[in-house]
Enzyme design. Sequence first.
Site, mmCIF file in Angstrom:
data_model
loop_
_atom_site.group_PDB
_atom_site.id
_atom_site.type_symbol
_atom_site.label_atom_id
_atom_site.label_comp_id
_atom_site.label_asym_id
_atom_site.label_seq_id
_atom_site.Cartn_x
_atom_site.Cartn_y
_atom_site.Cartn_z
ATOM 1 N N ASP A 1 -57.140 -34.447 39.295
ATOM 2 C CA ASP A 1 -56.240 -35.298 38.533
ATOM 3 C C ASP A 1 -55.110 -35.760 39.450
ATOM 4 O OD1 ASP A 1 -54.570 -33.061 38.749
ATOM 5 O OD2 ASP A 1 -55.174 -32.313 36.786
ATOM 6 N N ASP B 1 -50.946 -36.375 39.688
ATOM 7 C CA ASP B 1 -49.684 -35.963 39.071
ATOM 8 C C ASP B 1 -48.595 -36.984 39.391
ATOM 9 O OD1 ASP B 1 -50.486 -33.285 38.027
ATOM 10 O OD2 ASP B 1 -50.861 -32.900 40.150
#
Length: 232
Positions: free
Chosen positions: A152, A154
Amino acid sequence: MPSPALVLPDDRAPIGRHALVWLDPTRWDANLLTRLDPELYPAVRSWIAAGYPVVARRRDNQDPEYGIAIGIPLSPQRGGQRMALCVAPAAVRSVRRPPLLNTILDAIPSDWKLPLNNFASAIRPHDVGVRVYGSLMWQCLTREPYLHAGSDIDFLLEVNNVAALPYILQLIQRWEQDHGIQADGEVLLSDGRAVAWRELAGTRARLLVKSLASVELLPRKTAMRLLQSLHS
């Protein structure tokens, strides 16, 4: 031998959430306040000698109150350990906020350039400072492999136009759907605390707000007031 650290613009700041902390390579070990496993000492010494920063973290009960709690997330090729340390203020050479996305675009791995350039272009008109932390930041700073296909991204968002917040949250959700990438991250509040953007996009009356010192639930209205006062 470690790769040379990416040179960031001068963006010095107090030690806050996700702050990057550069330690003095000649003073850090004499100012270490927590016990370091002797087997990990070479990895820490090599990291600091390479010019890589450490990251500020939330202090736990074992950290001295006068110390600065820091972390080092080693890359998988270095073993992948996440080390929690604490140092005296004398060990600190400089502190900076996480880098802005537009300052590291050239260092982003090729597989990630298109989606992140698209994100930067889409959000640019809305007066948002987009900072990055986590795996993307560490890979750009160290040039070591942190990202993988399922990583992912951030983001730390500094929203200057609160009226645009609903659109910004929708933009992030569309970006996730278009590129198949999960966007984690937070929106910065005026007192240095932060709230996950997904919490703001939801409907809960109370939001989980985090700082280096605490995690607490705040009424949504209180969090929004703190967001509105960020640039007032």
